[in-house]
Design an enzyme around this catalytic site. Structure first.
Site, mmCIF file in Angstrom:
data_model
loop_
_atom_site.group_PDB
_atom_site.id
_atom_site.type_symbol
_atom_site.label_atom_id
_atom_site.label_comp_id
_atom_site.label_asym_id
_atom_site.label_seq_id
_atom_site.Cartn_x
_atom_site.Cartn_y
_atom_site.Cartn_z
ATOM 1 N N CYS A 13 0.820 -1.211 0.000
ATOM 2 C CA CYS A 13 0.000 0.000 0.000
ATOM 3 C C CYS A 13 0.859 1.269 0.000
ATOM 4 O O CYS A 13 1.946 1.292 0.564
ATOM 5 C CB CYS A 13 -0.869 0.030 1.243
ATOM 6 S SG CYS A 13 -1.951 -1.378 1.352
ATOM 7 N N ARG B 76 5.783 -0.636 -6.043
ATOM 8 C CA ARG B 76 5.732 -1.346 -4.770
ATOM 9 C C ARG B 76 4.694 -2.456 -4.773
ATOM 10 O O ARG B 76 4.670 -3.291 -3.879
ATOM 11 C CB ARG B 76 5.422 -0.364 -3.631
ATOM 12 C CG ARG B 76 6.517 0.667 -3.427
ATOM 13 C CD ARG B 76 6.014 1.801 -2.578
ATOM 14 N NE ARG B 76 5.698 1.370 -1.234
ATOM 15 C CZ ARG B 76 6.493 1.533 -0.191
ATOM 16 N NH1 ARG B 76 7.653 2.101 -0.350
ATOM 17 N NH2 ARG B 76 6.124 1.120 0.997
ATOM 18 N N TRP C 246 -2.865 -2.801 -1.540
ATOM 19 C CA TRP C 246 -2.495 -4.201 -1.772
ATOM 20 C C TRP C 246 -3.345 -4.976 -0.775
ATOM 21 O O TRP C 246 -3.178 -4.845 0.427
ATOM 22 C CB TRP C 246 -1.004 -4.390 -1.515
ATOM 23 C CG TRP C 246 -0.475 -5.743 -1.878
ATOM 24 C CD1 TRP C 246 -0.047 -6.160 -3.110
ATOM 25 C CD2 TRP C 246 -0.291 -6.855 -0.992
ATOM 26 N NE1 TRP C 246 0.381 -7.461 -3.047
ATOM 27 C CE2 TRP C 246 0.245 -7.912 -1.773
ATOM 28 C CE3 TRP C 246 -0.522 -7.088 0.366
ATOM 29 C CZ2 TRP C 246 0.561 -9.172 -1.234
ATOM 30 C CZ3 TRP C 246 -0.222 -8.331 0.894
ATOM 31 C CH2 TRP C 246 0.311 -9.353 0.105
ATOM 32 N N ASN D 232 -2.149 2.516 5.437
ATOM 33 C CA ASN D 232 -1.184 1.433 5.206
ATOM 34 C C ASN D 232 -1.047 0.663 6.508
ATOM 35 O O ASN D 232 -1.060 1.270 7.582
ATOM 36 C CB ASN D 232 0.209 1.983 4.869
ATOM 37 C CG ASN D 232 0.279 2.610 3.498
ATOM 38 O OD1 ASN D 232 -0.689 2.606 2.756
ATOM 39 N ND2 ASN D 232 1.442 3.149 3.173
ATOM 40 N N GLY D 233 -0.826 -0.657 6.428
ATOM 41 C CA GLY D 233 -0.620 -1.447 7.638
ATOM 42 C C GLY D 233 -1.876 -2.200 8.020
ATOM 43 O O GLY D 233 -2.794 -2.352 7.207
ATOM 44 N N GLU E 273 17.396 -18.844 -5.201
ATOM 45 C CA GLU E 273 17.094 -17.558 -5.829
ATOM 46 C C GLU E 273 16.636 -17.771 -7.275
ATOM 47 O O GLU E 273 15.719 -17.100 -7.753
ATOM 48 C CB GLU E 273 18.327 -16.650 -5.748
ATOM 49 C CG GLU E 273 18.204 -15.287 -6.396
ATOM 50 C CD GLU E 273 17.071 -14.411 -5.846
ATOM 51 O OE1 GLU E 273 16.483 -14.739 -4.800
ATOM 52 O OE2 GLU E 273 16.750 -13.398 -6.500
ATOM 53 N N LYS F 231 13.032 -16.513 -8.585
ATOM 54 C CA LYS F 231 12.858 -15.604 -9.740
ATOM 55 C C LYS F 231 11.882 -16.220 -10.745
ATOM 56 O O LYS F 231 11.010 -15.533 -11.276
ATOM 57 C CB LYS F 231 14.197 -15.336 -10.452
ATOM 58 C CG LYS F 231 15.139 -14.404 -9.755
ATOM 59 C CD LYS F 231 14.747 -12.946 -9.788
ATOM 60 C CE LYS F 231 13.941 -12.528 -8.598
ATOM 61 N NZ LYS F 231 14.495 -12.389 -7.333
ATOM 62 N N GLU G 193 8.287 -16.062 -9.300
ATOM 63 C CA GLU G 193 7.773 -14.689 -9.259
ATOM 64 C C GLU G 193 7.409 -14.186 -10.645
ATOM 65 O O GLU G 193 6.382 -13.546 -10.832
ATOM 66 C CB GLU G 193 8.843 -13.734 -8.695
ATOM 67 C CG GLU G 193 9.093 -13.862 -7.214
ATOM 68 C CD GLU G 193 10.192 -12.902 -6.745
ATOM 69 O OE1 GLU G 193 10.001 -12.280 -5.697
ATOM 70 O OE2 GLU G 193 11.249 -12.779 -7.397
ATOM 71 N N HIS H 77 16.464 -37.223 -1.274
ATOM 72 C CA HIS H 77 15.695 -37.398 -0.035
ATOM 73 C C HIS H 77 14.251 -36.943 -0.208
ATOM 74 O O HIS H 77 13.645 -36.445 0.739
ATOM 75 C CB HIS H 77 16.365 -36.646 1.117
ATOM 76 C CG HIS H 77 17.734 -37.153 1.422
ATOM 77 N ND1 HIS H 77 17.965 -38.416 1.935
ATOM 78 C CD2 HIS H 77 18.960 -36.600 1.252
ATOM 79 C CE1 HIS H 77 19.272 -38.604 2.080
ATOM 80 N NE2 HIS H 77 19.894 -37.505 1.666
ATOM 81 N N LYS I 78 6.454 -4.999 -3.831
ATOM 82 C CA LYS I 78 7.886 -4.719 -3.721
ATOM 83 C C LYS I 78 8.288 -4.487 -2.270
ATOM 84 O O LYS I 78 9.364 -4.861 -1.842
ATOM 85 C CB LYS I 78 8.202 -3.467 -4.546
ATOM 86 C CG LYS I 78 9.662 -3.092 -4.585
ATOM 87 C CD LYS I 78 10.381 -3.880 -5.630
ATOM 88 C CE LYS I 78 11.863 -3.614 -5.661
ATOM 89 N NZ LYS I 78 12.580 -4.792 -6.167
HETATM 90 C C1 G6P Z 1 8.934 -8.969 -1.318
HETATM 91 C C2 G6P Z 1 9.500 -8.826 -2.712
HETATM 92 C C3 G6P Z 1 10.776 -9.648 -2.839
HETATM 93 C C4 G6P Z 1 11.754 -9.243 -1.746
HETATM 94 C C5 G6P Z 1 11.137 -9.384 -0.357
HETATM 95 C C6 G6P Z 1 12.012 -8.774 0.719
HETATM 96 O O1 G6P Z 1 8.434 -10.248 -1.132
HETATM 97 O O2 G6P Z 1 8.559 -9.228 -3.670
HETATM 98 O O3 G6P Z 1 11.363 -9.420 -4.112
HETATM 99 O O4 G6P Z 1 12.897 -10.025 -1.843
HETATM 100 O O5 G6P Z 1 9.895 -8.683 -0.315
HETATM 101 O O6 G6P Z 1 12.066 -7.387 0.517
HETATM 102 P P1 G6P Z 1 13.152 -6.439 1.133
HETATM 103 O O7 G6P Z 1 12.742 -5.059 0.735
HETATM 104 O O8 G6P Z 1 13.109 -6.635 2.618
HETATM 105 O O9 G6P Z 1 14.463 -6.859 0.568
#
Ligand code: G6P
Length: 625
Positions: A2, A27, A74, A100-101, A498, A502, A505, A521, A620
């Site tokens: 948000c 964001r 959001w 927000n929150g 990672e 990726k 996502e 396993h 974000k």
């Molecule tokens: C969200 C984003 C990720 C990010 C994570 C942590 O889930 O979509 O891409 O890695 O938050 O965010 P930060 O700002 O704490 O690195």
């Protein structure tokens, strides 16, 4: 997640609010809205979906008001639709609130307000605030007092923006363990939950501290505590480095940000690593942007404190967690201090074994991730030294820590993190060498060798990026997969995680990363000819074992892909496709092996026609726990 914005001044508020909201788009959000006061009447316009929907609505209604608040939502409480979009109004339609929150006690308040006859129109927790303020306002017709009484009843962490038709000359902004900045103009003022949004208008901001209320008029900003005491604070100057929110000719921000990685690494490295013959200097106060409140810039631990460290705890989420996993291995290898790395949300309700000889490191691109901040706060309470690694010098995290390393990435617009991951990795290499030098676990010769090798990484990444066409051709061959498995060992187990993150996502393909040795396993049960297995294979201590694990997958007829170095003939024989990287020392390989995986996910996402820069459901900056 948000975002809150606001404006009052001589300009038409709606276009300004829209411009501010556009800066917060990256964001993540699923609906947007504004409330403006025009000719003495409050008017709310909101729309589910992209900001373009709200833009169309505003183009149609053409409000000419000079005051307003806006929001990107959001969804947490209630699905993303027009009704649940912010702003929310009270029953009289004269008070509007953006939020927000999370208001944790909203159900209890909702029942109480319903009992008093207030009718609710949405499923959100936010709406209780509008009714509560309205109810309190009836007591003495003093809006500031009504807001103060109301927010004191709210449980949770939150930021709010409030406007009232009866007070068209002001906006109230409330911050409780969140983030809100007031941007100062000439006879106009701006409000934003992320200072990025006001930066296009002014670089002078006042950041609200915890449990504060700002009364903003076009000419003045007054700050009050929740106890009604007025506080004075000087504005700070925002970082003046150019944050270019522009694709610069690339099809997507993500692709641009992947290509920015060599530059980002060079900037982060050159800030702290002057010359391979010199010890790494993490105390770089002189680079503090003029006027900012960053007295904690750099690492300020004394030799005695560094030598006295018995343990390091790292907290992070998502991509930052994967960078931290690499960080743990580096620090343990080069410094010999035991390091725990935790997914920050797992700290809640747990006995955290930190004390005065612990260094707690929080890693967060945004510096606003609620779980990461909560974990760090917990460690701080136990007396640990604190260090933040973030891309946002003006973030909440930056304010919370005694020591701060700021990655030099500029704004990362695409939701999926790429360049900030590389920069976080660079920070861990720097930190590990720095601690090794200060604790004497690295000889000057070894430290010099490491620094020379670290400086070679940006050029290697440039070479990988030059191969993007080959990576694209290979990637799309696997774009129709339903499930993809990533494997790696040691320093490249986090790379496998990672890589899988990726792909998930960006393409919505189900993908999992495993330590290669774990394949047998359990995960091996899912393998067949339809499941691509992507192996991160770099010459070094775990090369043979990783290759054996890949063979186990091959024997199950999985489609075999590797990230391997140039000239690795064994890899060429074993795998159906090889994404090559220049030869690299195993210790530094996580910074290069991840790059083909970023590109692979990008090309698959683009091929599948997904929303590359704003994948569905993701945000974000994740400001709820
Ligand atoms: C969200 C984003 C990720 C990010 C994570 C942590 O889930 O979509 O891409 O890695 O938050 O965010 P930060 O700002 O704490 O690195």
């Amino acid at each position: 997640m948000c975002g809150i914005v606001g404006y009052l001044g001589p300009l038409k508020a709606a276009p300004v609010l829209l411009n501010e909201l556009k800066c917060l788009e990256y964001r993540g959000y699923d609906s947007a809205g504004v409330a403006v006061i025009e000719n003495g009447r409050l008017s709310v316009m909101k729309a589910a979906g992209k900001l373009s929907n709200l833009e169309a609505l505003l183009a149609d209604k053409k409000p000419s008001a000079n005051v307003g608040i806006g929001h990107t939502r959001w969804a947490t409480h209630g699905i993303p639709n027009d009704q649940n979009a912010h702003p929310h109004t009270d029953s009289t339609g004269t008070i509007a609130v953006v939020h927000n929150g999370i208001i944790e006690n909203y159900e209890e308040l909702r029942e109480e307000l319903k009992g008093l006859g207030y009718a609710f129109n949405s499923d959100t927790d936010t709406e209780v605030v509008a009714h509560l303020v309205s109810h309190e306002y009836k007591v003495d017709k003093d809006l500031l007092k009504a807001i103060t009484r109301s927010v004191k009843r709210l449980v949770g962490i939150f930021a709010l923006g409030v406007v009232s038709q009866e007070h068209p000359d002001r906006i109230y902004a409330i911050n409780h363990h969140y983030s809100l900045s007031v941007g100062l103009g000439n006879d106009e003022n701006f409000l934003a939950s992320d200072s990025m949004a006001v930066r296009q208008y002014t670089n002078r901001v006042i950041k609200l501290e915890q449990s504060e209320i700002a009364e903003i008029t076009a000419a003045k900003v007054r700050l009050f505590t929740f106890d009604g005491v007025e506080v004075k604070r000087s504005p700070i100057a925002l970082d003046t480095s150019p944050y270019v929110i522009d694709k610069c000719g690339y099809k997507h921000f993500l692709l641009k940000e992947i290509h920015e990685q060599p530059l980002v690494l060079r900037q982060t490295l050159s800030k702290y690593l002057r010359h391979p013959n010199h010890p790494i200097d993490l105390t770089i106060d002189h680079l503090t942007p003029a006027g900012s409140q960053s007295a904690n810039y750099g690492v300020h631990l004394t030799d005695e404190e560094i030598k006295g460290l018995t343990r390091i705890n790292i907290f992070a989420c998502g991509t930052a967690y994967h960078a931290s996993m690499v960080g743990k291995l580096l620090i343990e290898e080069l410094v010999g201090i035991p390091v725990d790395v935790d997914i920050a949300s797992e700290i809640r309700g747990r006995r955290l074994l930190c004390n005065e000889s612990t260094l707690a490191i929080a890693v967060s691109q945004s510096g606003e991730t609620a779980d990461t901040l909560a974990a760090l706060t917990e460690a701080k309470k136990k007396g640990a030294y604190t260090l933040g690694i973030t891309n946002r010098a003006d973030s909440h995290l930056a304010q919370l820590t005694q020591n701060l390393i700021v990655t030099e990435c500029g704004i990362e617009v695409s939701v999926a993190a790429t360049k900030t991951y590389l920069a976080q990795l660079a920070c861990f290499y720097l930190l590990a060498i720095y601690l090794g030098e200060r604790r004497g676990t690295l000889t000057p010769e070894r430290a010099k060798e490491l620094k020379i090798k670290l400086n070679l990484v940006p050029a290697m990444i440039e070479q990988i990026l030059a191969r993007d066409e080959v990576i694209r051709e290979t990637s799309v061959k696997y774009a129709e997969a339903q499930d993809v498995v990533f494997i790696g060992r040691g320093l490249n187990f986090p790379t496998a995680l990672e890589g899988a993150l990726k792909l998930k996502e960006l393409s919505y393909i189900h993908a999992s990363g495993y330590a290669a040795g774990e394949l047998k396993h359990g995960p091996i049960a899912v393998l067949d000819q339809n499941v691509p297995v992507i192996t991160v294979l770099v010459p070094g201590l775990v090369y043979e074992k990783t290759l054996s694990n890949a063979q186990e997958a091959r024997a199950r007829k999985a489609k075999m892909i590797a990230v391997a170095v140039d000239g690795d003939e064994q890899a060429q024989r074993t795998f159906d496709s090889v994404l090559t990287i220049p030869p690299v020392d195993e210790l530094f390989s996580p910074m290069t092996t991840v790059v083909p995986l970023q590109l692979l996910s990008y090309f698959i996402s683009d091929y599948l026609g997904k929303d590359v820069d704003q994948p569905r459901n993701l945000a974000k900056s994740v400001t709820v726990e």
